[in-house]
Design a protein around this motif. Structure first.
Motif, PDB file in Angstrom:
ATOM      1  N   UNK A  92       0.788  -1.240   0.000  1.00 42.37           N
ATOM      2  CA  UNK A  92       0.000   0.000   0.000  1.00 42.37           C
ATOM      3  C   UNK A  92       0.814   1.281   0.000  1.00 42.37           C
ATOM      4  N   UNK A  93       1.920   1.284   0.701  1.00 41.51           N
ATOM      5  CA  UNK A  93       2.707   2.526   0.738  1.00 41.51           C
ATOM      6  C   UNK A  93       3.741   2.583  -0.387  1.00 41.51           C
ATOM      7  N   UNK A  94       3.695   1.581  -1.244  1.00 41.19           N
ATOM      8  CA  UNK A  94       4.542   1.568  -2.444  1.00 41.19           C
ATOM      9  C   UNK A  94       6.024   1.771  -2.139  1.00 41.19           C
ATOM     10  N   UNK A  95       6.478   1.152  -1.061  1.00 44.51           N
ATOM     11  CA  UNK A  95       7.899   1.281  -0.746  1.00 44.51           C
ATOM     12  C   UNK A  95       8.702   0.103  -1.276  1.00 44.51           C
ATOM     13  N   UNK A 120       4.271  -7.872   6.306  1.00 44.30           N
ATOM     14  CA  UNK A 120       3.305  -8.823   6.847  1.00 44.30           C
ATOM     15  C   UNK A 120       1.986  -8.130   7.141  1.00 44.30           C
ATOM     16  N   UNK A 121       2.069  -6.940   7.681  1.00 41.86           N
ATOM     17  CA  UNK A 121       0.847  -6.210   8.005  1.00 41.86           C
ATOM     18  C   UNK A 121       0.066  -5.868   6.746  1.00 41.86           C
ATOM     19  N   UNK A 122       0.757  -5.466   5.690  1.00 44.51           N
ATOM     20  CA  UNK A 122       0.069  -5.167   4.437  1.00 44.51           C
ATOM     21  C   UNK A 122      -0.550  -6.422   3.840  1.00 44.51           C
ATOM     22  N   UNK A 123       0.087  -7.560   4.095  1.00 40.86           N
ATOM     23  CA  UNK A 123      -0.412  -8.808   3.524  1.00 40.86           C
ATOM     24  C   UNK A 123      -1.515  -9.473   4.332  1.00 40.86           C
ATOM     25  N   UNK A 124      -1.618  -9.128   5.586  1.00 43.89           N
ATOM     26  CA  UNK A 124      -2.572  -9.835   6.454  1.00 43.89           C
ATOM     27  C   UNK A 124      -4.024  -9.812   5.993  1.00 43.89           C
TER      28      UNK A 124
END
Ligand SMILES: [Cu+2]
Length: 223
Positions: free
Chosen positions: A107-110, A115-119
């Motif tokens: 989401x933050x395109x870094x 893991x949090x973005x994937x959860x």
């Protein structure tokens, strides 16, 4: 889930290790096509891991379910050599289907799928695939009990655990995630990608997902 991961990680600060998330699961007695099974409730499932975070990781797993006894065999490659890789079975046994996310979940395109973005895609941790001892979510980040990749980045894992009836009944709704990446290729988990969102004392490299594999349907003849 972030809170849980954070709490777990907090207890591991002293452990300079990595995390791998993985999971595996077998099938239901009601699955069709397994005419070779020794018993109606014995089914095996196949998992093919796809890389996450362009890690280069891959591999396969076979999940055999005999009643509530689940045998998980994983052979992974392309992992960070000499580093522990936390692995979990993720997903839901209540009908909600999760899956393996792609980089659009970054989401933050870094450039790193955390893991949090994937959860939201992975679903919560159901089983921690530790090498010994507890296998509940409570051991999600017990990196001292997670398998370590060899010098070639390969990892073999085999363990039989007793699972809940819910897991046995919904194994095909679950999947395995392994964690721990090394994007700068220096052979260890460092802070080149910043701190882990799960615990700022740990490198992002240690907690980011390396691979994910869906539990495929029952495979006839596999044991
Ligand atoms: Cu996990």
């Amino acid at each position: 889930m972030t809170t849980t991961h954070s709490a777990r990680l907090a207890g591991l600060v002293a452990v300079s290790a990595a995390l791998t998330l993985g999971m595996a699961a077998p099938a239901l007695a009601s699955d069709s096509g397994d005419s070779n099974a020794k018993a109606p409730n014995h089914r095996s499932h196949h998992v093919e891991f796809d890389e996450q975070n362009n890690s280069g990781a891959g591999g396969t797993a076979v999940l055999s379910l005999d009643g509530r006894k689940l045998t998980v065999k994983i052979y992974a490659t392309g992992l960070v050599p000499g580093q522990p890789h936390a692995q979990h079975i993720h997903g839901s046994t209540t009908g909600k289907h999760f899956h393996c996310p792609d980089m659009t979940a970054d989401k933050n395109k870094d450039g790193v799928l955390t893991t949090t973005e994937g959860l939201p895609a992975y679903g919560d941790i159901n089983i921690s695939l530790t090498t010994k001892g507890d296998t509940t979510k409570a051991s999600a980040l017990a990196v001292d009990r997670m398998p370590v990749a060899d010098k070639d980045g390969s990892l073999s894992y085999s363990r039989t655990i007793t699972v809940s009836q819910a897991v046995a009944d919904h194994i095909k709704n679950l999947h395995i995630v392994q964690h721990g990446i090394d994007p700068n290729g220096n052979g260890t988990y460092d802070f080149s990608k910043g701190k882990s969102e799960l615990d700022p004392k740990l490198p992002q490299e240690a907690t980011a997902p390396a691979s994910c594999g869906l539990i495929k349907g029952a495979t006839p003849g596999m044991k």
